[in-house]
Design an enzyme around this catalytic site. Structure first.
Site, PDB file in Angstrom:
ATOM      1  CG  ASP A  64      -2.030   1.251   1.114  1.00 14.11           C
ATOM      2  OD1 ASP A  64      -2.112   1.378  -0.192  1.00 14.11           O
ATOM      3  OD2 ASP A  64      -2.730   1.323   1.796  1.00 14.11           O
TER       4      ASP A  64
HETATM    5  C1  BGC Z   1      -5.038   3.703   0.094  1.00 11.46           C
HETATM    6  C2  BGC Z   1      -5.043   2.592  -1.004  1.00 11.46           C
HETATM    7  C3  BGC Z   1      -4.995   3.223  -2.257  1.00 11.46           C
HETATM    8  C4  BGC Z   1      -3.576   3.397  -2.273  1.00 11.46           C
HETATM    9  C5  BGC Z   1      -2.981   4.483  -3.635  1.00 11.46           C
HETATM   10  C6  BGC Z   1      -3.702   4.054   0.303  1.00 11.46           C
HETATM   11  O1  BGC Z   1      -3.200   4.897   1.255  1.00 11.46           O
HETATM   12  O2  BGC Z   1      -5.115   2.578   1.028  1.00 11.46           O
HETATM   13  O3  BGC Z   1      -5.927   1.844  -0.766  1.00 11.46           O
HETATM   14  O4  BGC Z   1      -5.023   2.489  -3.438  1.00 11.46           O
HETATM   15  O5  BGC Z   1      -3.724   4.574  -1.408  1.00 11.46           O
HETATM   16  O6  BGC Z   1      -3.958   5.621  -3.273  1.00 11.46           O
END
Ligand code: BGC
Length: 819
Positions: free
Chosen positions: A229
Site C-alpha cells: 500500500d
Molecule cells: C490506500 C489504497 C490506495 C492507495 C493509492 C492508500 O492510502 O490505502 O487503497 O490504493 O493509497 O491511492
C-alpha cells in the site's frame, strides 16, 4: 523463470530499480531492455487516474470516469454476475485511460460498523465478499489488465492503520479475514495483491512470511505481484524476502540501494530478487499487450446506464409499512433533506472518482411526472442545529400526503484514514425526523451511507429505503424504486445492530496504541448476533420487495441443495436466496450458521424456478490449528435456506464424514467461544485461544521514539520541540474542526497525526531519506542540535549523490527524473 533471458541480461542495479515506483503511480522503465512503465490507479468503483498532481488522499482531481456504486452497495445485489459486469465496464475504462493495474477491489471484513473505510468494502461475511470480488476481478481482467485485491490483510481499522498490530488467532484469521482474499485470488485470479499497512501478529503484512509465503504463495499458489500500500513499506529487504515485488510510490531509489547492498553483503540471495523481477515482468508484459491497439473511447452514456443498473439491484428496501411504497400516482410529495439537493453517492479518500455525469434528485423528480409539491433542505449537512430549516420543512410537510426524507452520513464522517466515533447519524437529522413526524406521519426516508448506523427514530418512518452510496446514477435508481418502476431486490450484506454497544468488537475497537486484539474470534457480524442471541434491527441478508416469494421442495444431496422459489405476489421481482450451514455437534465451537452459498432469481408473478446451490470446498470446512489444515468435523450438519440470516424458510440435515483431525480446543478454557457470547472475552480466555500471551498493547512512554512510532507519540517525546510540534498538530486539528474545515482537519489526522516517522522518508519522493530521518529522530528524542547537524549533513550528502540536482519528481507527468 519465464523471463530468464532478460533477467540474465540485467545488472543488479537494474533489477533492484524495478522493485519500487518511478513516481507516484508508475513503475520504472528500462529502455535498453524494452521494459516499459506500467500505470497503477485507484480504484474500486471507478477509475481515479490523476493526470497532473498525484496523491493518495483524494486531494487532487482525476480524469473523468464513471462512478459506480461502492462495494458496500454492490454487495447488496448478491449477484456475482453483476459484479463481473461492473468489472468489465471498469476494465474497459481502465484500458481507455491506459491503466495497467486497477487498485481494487477491497475485500476487508466489516469487523466494526465504525471502521472508516467500510463504505469501500463488501461485507461482514467473507464468502459473499469473496464471490463478488472474484466476479469483479474476472470482469476487470477480461480486458487484459490487472485488478489488485486489497488490503491483504486484516486491515479493519483506519486509526493508526500504518502501525497497528492486529492480534488474531489462526483459525479466525483463516476462516474470517482471509477467506474473501482466498476466493478473490483462486476464483477471480487477481494478478496483483496489495499488502495492508498494518502489522499482523507482530510483523508488517508485506514482511509477514506466514501470510505472504506460507499462505499466499505456497497454499494458494499465487504467482502474481504483491504491491505495498502507498508508503506502507517498512524494511524493504524483509519485504522482498517475503515476496513483495513492488514498493509504491517511489522512494527515489533509496530502497533499491538497500536491496543492492543486501545482495552484495550476502544478506539476500540474488535468486530471490530474480524471482521477484520475473513476476513483475510478467505483470508488465501481460498487461501492456492491450495497449498495442489504439484504445477506443468508452460510451459514457452506456457506462452511466450500467452504473444505474448496478444501483437498482443494490438498493435495499428496509421498511414498507402499509405498503407506502411504491408511491401512489397523484399523491402530493414533499421532498426534504440536504441529501436530496446534493446526493451522498460515493466515499472519500483514495477511491474518490470524478464522475462523468451526476444525476440530481430534484431535477429528476421534475421530469418524472410525480406530484412533487416542493423541496426543503431541513438540516445542515454537517450537523449544526437550525430551527429555521426545521420549521420550513414542517410547513411543507403539513401540505403533503407523503414526506420523502433524504438523510444519511456526510462525506467527512465516513472517510479513509479515520474511523467513526459513534454509530449515530447527526442529531439535527434525528430532530428533524421527530419534528416532521408531529406534522405528518407518512414519512419515507432514503438513507445514504456506507456502513451500519443506529436508527433510533425508525418507528417514526413508514418507509425506509437504504440507498447506500449508489454512484453517479444513484439518484435516478432511487426514484425508480420509489415509484415502482423498479422492484427492489437488494439485501443487506451487513447486520444493522440496534445500538453500537451490541456489536461484537465493541470492547476491542479500535486498537489505540500498539495493538488491537480480535478477542471476539470468528464471531463477527451475524455470526455473533445469531449465536449469542442478540436482537438486531435488520439482520444480515434482509431486504424487502414489492412482491413476495415462497420457498419449497428442498432437496439436499452430497453435492448441494435444490429448491423451488415461487413469486407469490403481483409484480415481477428478484429474490436472493441464501444457503447457511450450521453444525449439530458442539465439540468444536463455531457460529450457529454461516453463509455458504447464494443465488438470485428473477420471476414473474406466479412463476416458479428450481434452483441449485452446489456445495464447495468451503461448505463444511473449519481450520484446525493442530493439524494446521482445513478439516471437516464428522457430524450432522443443518442445511438452511433463508430469505435472510434470520428468516430461514427451509431446513434439512445431512451427515458428513469427517477428516478425523483431533479437536484442538479445551472447552473448559474457552467458555465465551463455546457459548458464542464473545463480545467481552477476558484476556486469559483470548490467550487460551491464541496459544500464547498477548503482547503489551500500550506504548512504553520511557523509550525513545523510532521509525515506526507515530507523530501522535510525540506527546511523550523527550525533545520539547517534538512535544510542541505535537500540540501544534492537535491544536490545528481542533481549530480547523471548530471553524468548519472538517475535511482538512481529517486530513491532518490521517496524513500527519497517525503517520509513522518512516513515512517522512517513504512518502516524500526523496525529499527526505532515512539517514536524514535519523537526525529528525535525534531531535524528537531530545538531541536538538546534534539532530539538526545530522539532518543538514545528510541532506548535503543526498544532494551530492544526486549530482546536485535535488529531489525526484513525484507527479504523474514526471518521468521519475531528478528535477
Ligand atoms: C490506500 C489504497 C490506495 C492507495 C493509492 C492508500 O492510502 O490505502 O487503497 O490504493 O493509497 O491511492
Amino acid at each position: 523463470m519465464k523471463y530468464n533471458d532478460i533477467i540474465q541480461n540485467m545488472t543488479l542495479e537494474e533489477k533492484a530499480s524495478l522493485m519500487s515506483g518511478k513516481d507516484f503511480w508508475q513503475t520504472v522503465d528500462i529502455e535498453r531492455l524494452g521494459i516499459n512503465s506500467i500505470f497503477l490507479a485507484d480504484g474500486p468503483h471507478g477509475i481515479r487516474k490523476q493526470a497532473e498532481a498525484a496523491d493518495h488522499l483524494g486531494l487532487n482531481p482525476s480524469i473523468e470516469a464513471t462512478c459506480f456504486p461502492t462495494a458496500a452497495t454492490v454487495a447488496n445485489s448478491w449477484n456475482e454476475e453483476l459484479g463481473q459486469k461492473m468489472g468489465e465496464y471498469l476494465g474497459k475504462e481502465a484500458v481507455v485511460q491506459k491503466v495497467n493495474v486497477l487498485l481494487g477491489p477491497g475485500v476487508n471484513m466489516k469487523r466494526s460498523p465504525l471502521a472508516g473505510r467500510n463504505f469501500e468494502y463488501f461485507s461482514e461475511d467473507p464468502y459473499l465478499a469473496g464471490k463478488l470480488a472474484a466476479g469483479m476481478i474476472r470482469g476487470i481482467q477480461s480486458h487484459g489488465i490487472s485488478a489488485c485485491v486489497k488490503h491483504f490483510a486484516v486491515n479493519n481499522q483506519e486509526e493508526r492503520r500504518m502501525s497497528i498490530d492486529t492480534i488474531v488467532d489462526e483459525r479466525t484469521l483463516r476462516e474470517i479475514y482471509l477467506t474473501a482474499f482466498e476466493i478473490a485470488i483462486k476464483e477471480g485470479k487477481s494478478k496483483t495483491v496489495m499488502s495492508a499497512y498494518n502489522m499482523l501478529n507482530g510483523a508488517y503484512t508485506n514482511e509477514n512470511l506466514h501470510l505472504m509465503r506460507d499462505i499466499l504463495r505456497d497454499e494458494w499458489n499465487f504467482d502474481g505481484v504483491v504491491v505495498t500500500d502507498w508508503g506502507g513499506s517498512n524494511d524493504r529487504v524483509a519485504g522482498l524476502l517475503a515476496g513483495n515485488e513492488l514498493e509504491m510510490p517511489t522512494t527515489a531509489g533509496e530502497t533499491n540501494k538497500e536491496i543492492v547492498e543486501s545482495i552484495r553483503n550476502g544478506k539476500l540471495k540474488e535468486g530471490v530478487l530474480d524471482e521477484c523481477v520475473d513476476r513483475l515482468l510478467d505483470l508488465i508484459f501481460s498487461t501492456e499487450e492491450v495497449f498495442r491497439e489504439p484504445a477506443k473511447e468508452f460510451d459514457v452514456e452506456e457506462h452511466h446506464q450500467m452504473a444505474q443498473v448496478v444501483a437498482e439491484e443494490s438498493i435495499v428496501l428496509l421498511k414498507n409499512e402499509e405498503n407506502i411504497l411504491p408511491l401512489k400516482k397523484g399523491k402530493k410529495v414533499a421532498v426534504i433533506g440536504d441529501f436530496a439537493k446534493e446526493a451522498r453517492y460515493q466515499g472519500a479518500g483514495s477511491s474518490i472518482v470524478n464522475p462523468t455525469v451526476l444525476v440530481n434528485t430534484l431535477e429528476s423528480l421534475e421530469g418524472s411526472g410525480s406530484n412533487c409539491i416542493g423541496f426543503e433542505q431541513g438540516f445542515d449537512r454537517y450537523g449544526k442545529k437550525n430551527n429555521k430549516l426545521v420549521d420550513r420543512a414542517c410547513a411543507l410537510a403539513k401540505k403533503a400526503d407523503i414526506v420523502l426524507l433524504y438523510i444519511g452520513l456526510d462525506e467527512v464522517t465516513e472517510a479513509e484514514g479515520l474511523d467513526r466515533k459513534n454509530m449515530t447519524i447527526p442529531e439535527n437529522q434525528i430532530e428533524l425526523v421527530n419534528a416532521l413526524h408531529e406534522v405528518n406521519p407518512n414519512i419515507v426516508a432514503v438513507l445514504s451511507c456506507g456502513a451500519a448506523v443506529e436508527l433510533p427514530f425508525v418507528n417514526k418512518l413508514k418507509g425506509l429505503l437504504h440507498a447506500y452510496l449508489s454512484g453517479q446514477a444513484g439518484a435516478l435508481a432511487i426514484l425508480r424504486i420509489l415509484t415502482g418502476d423498479v422492484n427492489p431486490s437488494g439485501k443487506l450484506a451487513e447486520t444493522y445492530p440496534i445500538q453500537y454497544e451490541d456489536t461484537p468488537a465493541y470492547h476491542q475497537f479500535p486498537g489505540k496504541e500498539i495493538s488491537v486484539e480480535y478477542r471476539e474470534g470468528p464471531f463477527i457480524g451475524y455470526r455473533y448476533y445469531d449465536t449469542a442471541k442478540v436482537d438486531v434491527l435488520y439482520p444480515f441478508g434482509f431486504g424487502l420487495s414489492y412482491t413476495t416469494f415462497r420457498y419449497s421442495e428442498l432437496c439436499v444431496s452430497k453435492d448441494g441443495v435444490t429448491f423451488t422459489i415461487t413469486n407469490t405476489g403481483e409484480v415481477a421481482g428478484s429474490e436472493a436466496a441464501q444457503l447457511y450451514v450450521g453444525c449439530a455437534s458442539e465439540a468444536i465451537f463455531r457460529p450457529k450458521k454461516e453463509l455458504k452459498g447464494f443465488t438470485k432469481v428473477y420471476l414473474h408473478p406466479g412463476d416458479s424456478a428450481t434452483v441449485t446451490i452446489p456445495f464447495d470446498d468451503k461448505t463444511f470446512r473449519y481450520f484446525n490449528v493442530v493439524t494446521n489444515k482445513w478439516e471437516i468435523e464428522e457430524a450432522e450438519y443443518i442445511i438452511m435456506i433463508g430469505a435472510s440470516s434470520a428468516d430461514i424458510r427451509l431446513e434439512e440435515s445431512i451427515f458428513v464424514e469427517g477428516t478425523g483431525a483431533p479437536n484442538p480446543y479445551d472447552k473448559e478454557k474457552l467458555p465465551a467461544y463455546y457459548s458464542g457470547k464473545a463480545n467481552d472475552v477476558s484476556v486469559e480466555e483470548f490467550e487460551a485461544l491464541l496459544g500464547y500471551k498477548v503482547p503489551v498493547a500500550t506504548w512504553d512512554r520511557t523509550k525513545p521514539l523510532g521509525y515506526n512510532d507515530t507523530i501522535a507519540q510525540c506527546q511523550y517525546a523527550r525533545g520539547s520541540f517534538a512535544r510542541i510540534a505535537y500540540w501544534m498538530v492537535e491544536f490545528s486539528h481542533w481549530f480547523l474542526w471548530k471553524i468548519g474545515k472538517k475535511s482538512t482537519a481529517n486530513l491532518i489526522m490521517m496524513s500527519v497525526y497517525h503517520m509513522p516517522f518512516r513515512g517522512m522518508a517513504r512518502m516524500t519522493g526523496g525529499l527526505m531519506n532515512m539517514p536524514m530521518l535519523d537526525g529528525v529522530l535525534m531531535i524528537v528524542n531530545g538531541q536538538f542540535f546534534k539532530g539538526l547537524r545530522h539532518v543538514l549533513r545528510e541532506r548535503k550528502k543526498m544532494v551530492k549523490s544526486t549530482n546536485g540536482k535535488g529531489i525526484i519528481n513525484t507527479t504523474t507527468s514526471g518521468k521519475g527524473e531528478v528535477s
